[in-house]
Every structure is written in C-alpha cells, then in structure tokens.
Motif scaffolding. Structure first.
Motif, PDB file in Angstrom:
ATOM      1  N   LEU A 106       0.837  -1.199   0.000  1.00  0.00           N
ATOM      2  CA  LEU A 106       0.000   0.000   0.000  1.00  0.00           C
ATOM      3  C   LEU A 106       0.875   1.254   0.000  1.00  0.00           C
ATOM      4  CD1 LEU A 106      -2.684  -1.004   2.670  1.00  0.00           C
ATOM      5  CD2 LEU A 106      -2.967  -0.958   0.186  1.00  0.00           C
ATOM      6  N   PRO A 107       0.587   2.205  -0.891  1.00  0.00           N
ATOM      7  CA  PRO A 107       1.405   3.431  -0.940  1.00  0.00           C
ATOM      8  C   PRO A 107       1.442   4.186   0.382  1.00  0.00           C
ATOM      9  CG  PRO A 107      -0.043   3.300  -2.850  1.00  0.00           C
ATOM     10  CD  PRO A 107      -0.420   2.170  -1.937  1.00  0.00           C
ATOM     11  N   GLU A 108       0.308   4.249   1.098  1.00  0.00           N
ATOM     12  CA  GLU A 108       0.290   4.977   2.365  1.00  0.00           C
ATOM     13  C   GLU A 108       1.149   4.290   3.426  1.00  0.00           C
ATOM     14  OE1 GLU A 108      -3.792   2.847   2.092  1.00  0.00           O
ATOM     15  OE2 GLU A 108      -2.358   3.773   0.735  1.00  0.00           O
ATOM     16  N   VAL A 109       1.228   2.969   3.386  1.00  0.00           N
ATOM     17  CA  VAL A 109       2.082   2.228   4.324  1.00  0.00           C
ATOM     18  C   VAL A 109       3.547   2.498   3.997  1.00  0.00           C
ATOM     19  CG1 VAL A 109       2.797  -0.087   5.064  1.00  0.00           C
ATOM     20  CG2 VAL A 109       0.363   0.454   4.818  1.00  0.00           C
ATOM     21  N   GLN A 110       3.889   2.475   2.713  1.00  0.00           N
ATOM     22  CA  GLN A 110       5.267   2.751   2.297  1.00  0.00           C
ATOM     23  C   GLN A 110       5.665   4.183   2.653  1.00  0.00           C
ATOM     24  OE1 GLN A 110       5.486   1.587  -1.829  1.00  0.00           O
ATOM     25  NE2 GLN A 110       5.242  -0.573  -1.326  1.00  0.00           N
ATOM     26  N   GLU A 111       4.723   5.125   2.510  1.00  0.00           N
ATOM     27  CA  GLU A 111       4.989   6.523   2.866  1.00  0.00           C
ATOM     28  C   GLU A 111       5.304   6.665   4.356  1.00  0.00           C
ATOM     29  OE1 GLU A 111       2.297  10.512   3.480  1.00  0.00           O
ATOM     30  OE2 GLU A 111       1.807   9.239   1.764  1.00  0.00           O
ATOM     31  N   VAL A 112       4.466   6.065   5.186  1.00  0.00           N
ATOM     32  CA  VAL A 112       4.681   6.150   6.639  1.00  0.00           C
ATOM     33  C   VAL A 112       5.984   5.447   7.019  1.00  0.00           C
ATOM     34  CG1 VAL A 112       3.788   5.404   8.889  1.00  0.00           C
ATOM     35  CG2 VAL A 112       2.239   6.429   7.195  1.00  0.00           C
ATOM     36  N   ALA A 113       6.249   4.297   6.427  1.00  0.00           N
ATOM     37  CA  ALA A 113       7.482   3.560   6.738  1.00  0.00           C
ATOM     38  C   ALA A 113       8.712   4.399   6.401  1.00  0.00           C
ATOM     39  CB  ALA A 113       7.510   2.240   5.975  1.00  0.00           C
ATOM     40  N   ALA A 114       8.708   5.057   5.257  1.00  0.00           N
ATOM     41  CA  ALA A 114       9.850   5.883   4.858  1.00  0.00           C
ATOM     42  C   ALA A 114      10.030   7.052   5.832  1.00  0.00           C
ATOM     43  CB  ALA A 114       9.653   6.391   3.433  1.00  0.00           C
ATOM     44  N   ARG A 115       8.927   7.679   6.225  1.00  0.00           N
ATOM     45  CA  ARG A 115       9.002   8.821   7.128  1.00  0.00           C
ATOM     46  C   ARG A 115       9.508   8.412   8.515  1.00  0.00           C
ATOM     47  NH1 ARG A 115       5.618  11.050  10.411  1.00  0.00           N
ATOM     48  NH2 ARG A 115       3.739  10.046   9.677  1.00  0.00           N
ATOM     49  N   LEU A 116       9.063   7.235   9.002  1.00  0.00           N
ATOM     50  CA  LEU A 116       9.471   6.774  10.332  1.00  0.00           C
ATOM     51  C   LEU A 116      10.774   5.970  10.320  1.00  0.00           C
ATOM     52  CD1 LEU A 116       6.011   5.643  11.784  1.00  0.00           C
ATOM     53  CD2 LEU A 116       7.195   7.834  12.103  1.00  0.00           C
ATOM     54  N   ARG A 117      11.274   5.669   9.117  1.00  0.00           N
ATOM     55  CA  ARG A 117      12.501   4.876   8.944  1.00  0.00           C
ATOM     56  C   ARG A 117      12.371   3.479   9.544  1.00  0.00           C
ATOM     57  NH1 ARG A 117      16.532   9.846  10.157  1.00  0.00           N
ATOM     58  NH2 ARG A 117      16.151  10.900   8.195  1.00  0.00           N
ATOM     59  N   VAL A 118      11.258   2.840   9.216  1.00  0.00           N
ATOM     60  CA  VAL A 118      11.002   1.451   9.598  1.00  0.00           C
ATOM     61  C   VAL A 118      10.526   0.712   8.347  1.00  0.00           C
ATOM     62  CG1 VAL A 118      10.449   2.034  12.000  1.00  0.00           C
ATOM     63  CG2 VAL A 118       8.609   1.912  10.311  1.00  0.00           C
ATOM     64  N   THR A 119      10.298  -0.578   8.461  1.00  0.00           N
ATOM     65  CA  THR A 119       9.843  -1.335   7.299  1.00  0.00           C
ATOM     66  C   THR A 119       8.317  -1.215   7.158  1.00  0.00           C
ATOM     67  OG1 THR A 119       9.445  -3.406   8.491  1.00  0.00           O
ATOM     68  CG2 THR A 119      11.703  -3.029   7.656  1.00  0.00           C
ATOM     69  N   PRO A 120       7.812  -1.398   5.932  1.00  0.00           N
ATOM     70  CA  PRO A 120       6.357  -1.393   5.750  1.00  0.00           C
ATOM     71  C   PRO A 120       5.649  -2.456   6.599  1.00  0.00           C
ATOM     72  CG  PRO A 120       7.431  -1.128   3.634  1.00  0.00           C
ATOM     73  CD  PRO A 120       8.513  -1.444   4.650  1.00  0.00           C
ATOM     74  N   ALA A 121       6.277  -3.615   6.780  1.00  0.00           N
ATOM     75  CA  ALA A 121       5.677  -4.659   7.623  1.00  0.00           C
ATOM     76  C   ALA A 121       5.549  -4.173   9.063  1.00  0.00           C
ATOM     77  CB  ALA A 121       6.511  -5.934   7.566  1.00  0.00           C
ATOM     78  N   GLN A 122       6.563  -3.471   9.550  1.00  0.00           N
ATOM     79  CA  GLN A 122       6.502  -2.942  10.915  1.00  0.00           C
ATOM     80  C   GLN A 122       5.380  -1.923  11.055  1.00  0.00           C
ATOM     81  OE1 GLN A 122      10.658  -1.785  11.121  1.00  0.00           O
ATOM     82  NE2 GLN A 122      11.051  -3.381  12.643  1.00  0.00           N
ATOM     83  N   VAL A 123       5.143  -1.125  10.031  1.00  0.00           N
ATOM     84  CA  VAL A 123       4.031  -0.165  10.065  1.00  0.00           C
ATOM     85  C   VAL A 123       2.705  -0.905  10.137  1.00  0.00           C
ATOM     86  CG1 VAL A 123       2.775   1.601   8.742  1.00  0.00           C
ATOM     87  CG2 VAL A 123       5.277   1.695   8.907  1.00  0.00           C
ATOM     88  N   GLY A 124       2.537  -1.933   9.301  1.00  0.00           N
ATOM     89  CA  GLY A 124       1.289  -2.702   9.313  1.00  0.00           C
ATOM     90  C   GLY A 124       1.027  -3.365  10.657  1.00  0.00           C
TER      91      GLY A 124
END
Length: 168
Positions: A106-124
């Motif tokens: 998901l683009p919004e997950v990738q966006e948040v992950a990049a901003r927080l410097r974590v992986t997209p899986a960690q965001v989910g």
C-alpha cells in the motif's frame, strides 16, 4: 515435561441462514453449561452479533481477518475492546495467498514507513497493535532476522500524522 493439562478445543459452528428454522450454534443454555468446564473459549470468523450471542458463555479470544487491507471486522473489534477480549487478527499483513493484496504494497504504508525509517511490515503490525491493547499478533516468521523485525514493530510509535495517513 508438561505441567498443565492440555487445552481442549471446541468448534462453534456458524449460525444457519436466517429463516432456515435451524441454528448452527449451540444454544445459550448449552454454552453456559459447558463454559465452566472449558474455562473460556475462542471464536473465529464471527460477526459482532454472533460474538454478542456467545459472550455469556465466556469468550476469551476472537480471531478474524483484519488488517489495513481488510477492516470489515471493525465492529467485532469494538465488542472485543468493550469486553476486554483478546483480539487475534489473522493475515495481519494481508493475504498469505500469492497474487492477493499485501499491506506492505500500500502506498500509504510505504509513505509512513519511509518517514518513520522502519519497514512497511513494521508499520502494518504497529497499526494493528494500536487498534486495541488486547491485540495478539501471529505474523509469519521465516528466520531469526525476520522475527527480530516483527518484534521491533512493537516499539514503533505511530504519530497522529501516520494514523491519519493510514486511515485513508
């Protein structure tokens, strides 16, 4: 050496279609009769109405599909929050079936992950943990590094901006 008695699992069938004259679930009375012997039980694939019906018998856990991709179980999660019932979302990062959507795409997950410097899986996973203090995650883990990545999701703090982005 096992010191506790084994957990006995019981299956609670889904109700028959409305108007069929039959209920696929045990009656409330039967659930009450069995609950003391069971000490509580978990349900899976239920809606909020089915969960409320079973509450008097001692529901301690609910497992439904739930993720940033599939939020249809939100009413069930709300009942779990209100009643302090453990919530176990399966497919926490989307479908485990090849070709179906994944939370990490998901683009919004990738966006948040990049901003927080974590992986997209960690965001989910962090998003799921933010939904209820009773959330228990069982993400798939291939190796030790993957396990450490999944565990680190518990340390990820989603700020209001991240939560707003993920709510889209």
């Amino acid at each position: 050496m096992r010191t506790e008695p084994p957990v006995r699992r019981r299956r609670l069938l889904r109700p028959a279609p409305r108007g069929s004259g039959s209920s696929g679930t045990p009656s409330r009375r039967r659930l009450h009769e069995r609950a003391p012997r069971l000490g509580g039980f978990g349900l899976s694939h239920v809606d909020a109405e089915e969960l409320r019906h079973a509450l008097p018998a001692g529901v301690v856990c609910v497992q439904n599909s739930y993720s940033l991709i599939d939020r249809s179980a939100e009413p069930v999660l709300q009942v779990c929050r209100e009643r302090d019932i453990a919530w176990v979302p399966y497919f926490p990062l989307g479908s485990g079936i090849a070709g179906l959507p994944k939370v990490t795409d998901l683009p919004e997950v990738q966006e948040v992950a990049a901003r927080l410097r974590v992986t997209p899986a960690q965001v989910g996973l962090a998003w799921l943990l933010s939904r209820s203090p009773q959330t228990m995650l069982i993400p798939g883990t291939r190796d030790l590094a993957h396990l450490e990545e999944n565990l680190a999701a518990g340390e990820v703090i989603l700020d209001q901006e991240s939560l707003t982005t993920l709510a889209q």
